[in-house]
Design a protein around this motif. Structure first.
Motif, mmCIF file in Angstrom:
data_model
loop_
_atom_site.group_PDB
_atom_site.id
_atom_site.type_symbol
_atom_site.label_atom_id
_atom_site.label_comp_id
_atom_site.label_asym_id
_atom_site.label_seq_id
_atom_site.Cartn_x
_atom_site.Cartn_y
_atom_site.Cartn_z
ATOM 1 N N HIS A 42 0.824 -1.218 0.000
ATOM 2 C CA HIS A 42 0.000 0.000 0.000
ATOM 3 C C HIS A 42 0.858 1.269 0.000
ATOM 4 C CE1 HIS A 42 1.221 -0.680 4.084
ATOM 5 N NE2 HIS A 42 0.824 0.529 4.425
ATOM 6 N N GLN A 43 2.150 1.123 0.301
ATOM 7 C CA GLN A 43 2.996 2.321 0.358
ATOM 8 C C GLN A 43 3.635 2.682 -0.985
ATOM 9 O OE1 GLN A 43 4.919 0.457 3.629
ATOM 10 N NE2 GLN A 43 4.558 2.187 5.001
ATOM 11 N N LEU A 44 3.374 1.862 -2.031
ATOM 12 C CA LEU A 44 4.025 2.132 -3.319
ATOM 13 C C LEU A 44 3.394 3.312 -4.064
ATOM 14 C CD1 LEU A 44 4.764 -1.400 -4.788
ATOM 15 C CD2 LEU A 44 6.300 0.164 -3.630
ATOM 16 N N GLY A 45 2.061 3.443 -3.967
ATOM 17 C CA GLY A 45 1.383 4.565 -4.622
ATOM 18 C C GLY A 45 1.425 4.475 -6.139
ATOM 19 N N ASP A 46 1.011 5.572 -6.804
ATOM 20 C CA ASP A 46 0.962 5.594 -8.270
ATOM 21 C C ASP A 46 2.353 5.721 -8.877
ATOM 22 O OD1 ASP A 46 -1.717 5.391 -8.281
ATOM 23 O OD2 ASP A 46 -2.101 7.551 -8.422
ATOM 24 N N LEU A 47 3.251 6.380 -8.156
ATOM 25 C CA LEU A 47 4.617 6.568 -8.664
ATOM 26 C C LEU A 47 5.586 5.929 -7.662
ATOM 27 C CD1 LEU A 47 4.238 10.322 -9.711
ATOM 28 C CD2 LEU A 47 4.363 8.359 -11.249
ATOM 29 N N PRO A 48 5.800 4.603 -7.767
ATOM 30 C CA PRO A 48 6.593 3.903 -6.749
ATOM 31 C C PRO A 48 7.970 4.521 -6.503
ATOM 32 C CG PRO A 48 5.533 2.328 -8.192
ATOM 33 C CD PRO A 48 5.260 3.678 -8.770
ATOM 34 N N HIS A 49 8.658 5.011 -7.572
ATOM 35 C CA HIS A 49 10.010 5.556 -7.347
ATOM 36 C C HIS A 49 9.970 6.767 -6.416
ATOM 37 C CE1 HIS A 49 8.324 7.502 -10.913
ATOM 38 N NE2 HIS A 49 9.094 8.545 -10.661
ATOM 39 N N GLN A 50 8.871 7.554 -6.511
ATOM 40 C CA GLN A 50 8.789 8.740 -5.646
ATOM 41 C C GLN A 50 8.379 8.353 -4.223
ATOM 42 O OE1 GLN A 50 6.871 12.175 -7.298
ATOM 43 N NE2 GLN A 50 7.670 11.789 -9.334
ATOM 44 N N SER A 51 7.452 7.377 -4.095
ATOM 45 C CA SER A 51 7.057 6.920 -2.752
ATOM 46 C C SER A 51 8.262 6.289 -2.051
ATOM 47 C CB SER A 51 5.946 5.868 -2.836
ATOM 48 O OG SER A 51 4.934 6.288 -3.690
ATOM 49 N N LEU A 52 9.025 5.475 -2.798
ATOM 50 C CA LEU A 52 10.182 4.810 -2.190
ATOM 51 C C LEU A 52 11.265 5.823 -1.821
ATOM 52 C CD1 LEU A 52 10.341 1.678 -4.529
ATOM 53 C CD2 LEU A 52 9.636 1.724 -2.136
ATOM 54 N N TRP A 53 11.392 6.876 -2.611
ATOM 55 C CA TRP A 53 12.360 7.943 -2.306
ATOM 56 C C TRP A 53 11.988 8.603 -0.967
ATOM 57 C CZ3 TRP A 53 11.076 13.447 -3.418
ATOM 58 C CH2 TRP A 53 12.129 14.307 -3.165
ATOM 59 N N ARG A 54 10.675 8.885 -0.802
ATOM 60 C CA ARG A 54 10.235 9.523 0.451
ATOM 61 C C ARG A 54 10.476 8.581 1.633
ATOM 62 N NH1 ARG A 54 6.507 12.012 -3.034
ATOM 63 N NH2 ARG A 54 5.150 10.214 -3.015
ATOM 64 N N LEU A 55 10.182 7.286 1.442
ATOM 65 C CA LEU A 55 10.415 6.329 2.536
ATOM 66 C C LEU A 55 11.904 6.237 2.873
ATOM 67 C CD1 LEU A 55 8.045 3.341 1.632
ATOM 68 C CD2 LEU A 55 7.871 4.845 3.622
ATOM 69 N N SER A 56 12.745 6.324 1.843
ATOM 70 C CA SER A 56 14.202 6.180 2.081
ATOM 71 C C SER A 56 14.747 7.341 2.920
ATOM 72 C CB SER A 56 14.974 6.086 0.759
ATOM 73 O OG SER A 56 15.060 7.358 0.156
ATOM 74 N N LYS A 57 14.064 8.493 2.875
ATOM 75 C CA LYS A 57 14.528 9.612 3.697
ATOM 76 C C LYS A 57 14.355 9.267 5.175
ATOM 77 C CE LYS A 57 13.602 13.343 0.542
ATOM 78 N NZ LYS A 57 12.863 14.542 0.316
ATOM 79 N N LYS A 58 13.357 8.451 5.467
ATOM 80 C CA LYS A 58 13.113 8.079 6.867
ATOM 81 C C LYS A 58 13.875 6.807 7.253
ATOM 82 C CE LYS A 58 9.328 7.504 10.072
ATOM 83 N NZ LYS A 58 7.902 7.276 10.195
ATOM 84 N N TYR A 59 13.916 5.835 6.330
ATOM 85 C CA TYR A 59 14.469 4.518 6.708
ATOM 86 C C TYR A 59 15.878 4.280 6.190
ATOM 87 C CZ TYR A 59 9.842 3.689 8.433
ATOM 88 O OH TYR A 59 8.683 3.804 9.151
ATOM 89 N N GLY A 60 16.401 5.207 5.414
ATOM 90 C CA GLY A 60 17.802 5.096 4.990
ATOM 91 C C GLY A 60 17.979 4.551 3.583
ATOM 92 N N PRO A 61 19.240 4.560 3.092
ATOM 93 C CA PRO A 61 19.514 4.207 1.695
ATOM 94 C C PRO A 61 19.461 2.702 1.398
ATOM 95 C CG PRO A 61 21.547 4.775 2.809
ATOM 96 C CD PRO A 61 20.449 5.013 3.796
#
Ligand code: HEM
Length: 412
Positions: A42-61
């Motif tokens: 459910h966290q992938l959204g319509d643009l997975p690369h952008q959702s994953l980028w936002r998650l990586s800011k919180k959870y790291g590279p």
């Protein structure tokens, strides 16, 4: 006495550090919390690369996600991408068996989605030596020059009549013409596909290659969701249309005499006739179709998207536009109207513009997914076999640790 206390403290600290290190090594990467069954889907959204980028800011590279049943790791910095793609390439150079590419690649007989084995290696060797050799790249130069001239003439005509130009359409038409002539030796007009149907087919099939599909994440029942959403039917239609197109290309290649000029289809049909063995068996029609699919879908949209974004960025940045125009005019002098392949080496600023365009607008933002073959570590985190590995090129291009003002288009 003080010495004993000091030594004990040092000893205990060492033990603690060793224990912490061991714990980190046994640990997988940090992971956002997910739900039962769907995990983090459910966290992938319509643009997975952008959702994953936002998650990586919180959870790291280096981040772990569970997409349905599939363990997935996403790397989002240049340093972690280097560890995966360079240092540990051999541990993660295979491809997952995803549903989107399966039918389009005739069960993974293509270049991009075949699993890592002898066929994988020999196919790449054949590509380097034959399909994408420097000689062949040079041989399609006249086609490129002719098509680019046609594009320039049509833009000039629109300019003189002051009518607007849709550059995305123009660039797509350009890459379609160049790739079809280079790969198939002829224009697709007059084949089973007309202009609009062909463009739509290429766009849809390109999307299927990169899309997420329920069957991939729920191996036991995901296909039901794909049927209900219509994805399955849509995909089957697209595969059928492409297959008709390849078949017609093969027929046309039996008839047309092109004065000895060998295109991609001629070359692959010749290798089939010579009973060339690649890995586990002989090259068949399905292998040829799968390879042509990569050329068709790998080349057309990526090149058109790059040119469209480059022009959009240059229009938004008159300073860069001015600089690139001056460089091209200086290179061409007064008596030429078209640049050639030999000029390209001297156009340093133009190359910087293209690289800056790829940084901000990578045409394949999550690259092609990989599958981990054997255990390895990134940043001290263990990555297990069978894990799906995504490299988020979109996030890497916007990493503030690497780029000052990452959102600014600045070719220098
Ligand atoms: C602006 C143009 C292009 C861009 C930005 C681009 C981008 C990419 C990217 C990002 C990958 C994935 C690499 C990876 O994850 O390992 C890839 C793979 C591939 N591309 Fe392109 N591409 C372009 C043009 C072309 C052209 C012109 C062709 C063929 C004529 C082509 C054929 C392929 C193939 C066969 C692969 C799979 C390679 C492999 O798995 O080893 N691409 N491309």
């Amino acid at each position: 006495m003080a010495t004993i206390w000091f030594l004990s403290a040092v000893f205990l600290t060492c033990l603690l550090l060793a224990a912490l290190k061991r714990k980190k090594q046994q640990r997988g990467p940090p992971s956002p919390p997910g739900f039962p069954i769907i995990g983090n889907l459910h966290q992938l959204g319509d643009l997975p690369h952008q959702s994953l980028w936002r998650l990586s800011k919180k959870y790291g590279p280096v981040m772990f996600l569970r997409l349905g049943r599939v363990p997935t790791v996403v790397v989002s910095s240049s340093e972690t991408a280097k560890q995966a793609l360079k240092t540990h390439d051999i541990h993660c150079c295979s491809r997952p068996s995803l549903e989107g590419p399966r039918a389009l690649s005739y069960n993974y007989l293509d270049i991009a989605f075949s699993p890592f084995d002898d066929y994988w290696k020999e196919l790449r060797r054949m590509c380097v030596q034959e399909l994408f050799s420097a000689k062949r790249v040079h041989s399609i130069q006249p086609i490129k020059e002719e098509e680019v001239k046609r594009l320039i003439d049509s833009v000039a005509e629109s300019a003189s009549s002051r009518s607007p130009v849709n550059l995305s359409e123009k660039f797509l038409a350009l890459t379609v013409s160049v790739i079809c002539k280079a790969a198939f030796g002829l224009s697709f007009q007059g084949t089973v596909l007309n202009n609009d149907r062909f463009n739509k087919l290429v766009r849809e099939a390109f999307m299927f290659l990169g899309s997420f599909s329920a069957s991939d994440f729920f191996p036991n029942g995901g296909w039901i969701i794909d049927r209900l959403t219509g994805l399955q039917g849509w995909r089957e239609r697209s595969v059928r249309d492409l297959d008709d197109f390849y078949e017609q290309m093969f027929d046309l290649h039996k008839q047309v005499n092109k004065n000895g000029v060998e295109d991609f289809v001629d070359l692959l049909l010749r290798l089939e006739k010579e009973e060339t063995v690649l890995g586990y068996g002989k090259l068949t029609r399905n292998h040829i179709k799968a390879i042509l699919m990569n050329v068709l879908l790998g080349a057309i949209n990526t090149s058109a998207i790059t040119m469209t974004w480059a022009m959009a960025e240059l229009m938004r940045n008159p300073r860069a536009m001015d600089k690139v125009q001056t460089e091209i005019r200086n290179q061409m002098g007064n008596n030429r109207s078209v640049i050639t392949l030999d000029d390209i080496d001297q156009l340093h600023y133009l190359k910087m513009v293209i690289k800056e365009t790829w940084r901000l607008h990578p045409p394949a933002p999550l690259l092609v997914p990989r599958e981990v073959i054997s255990e390895f570590e990134i940043n001290g985190y263990k990555i297990q076999p069978k894990t799906l590995l995504h490299v988020n090129a979109w996030a890497i291009g916007r990493d503030p640790d690497t780029w000052k003002d990452p959102e600014v288009f600045f070719p220098e």
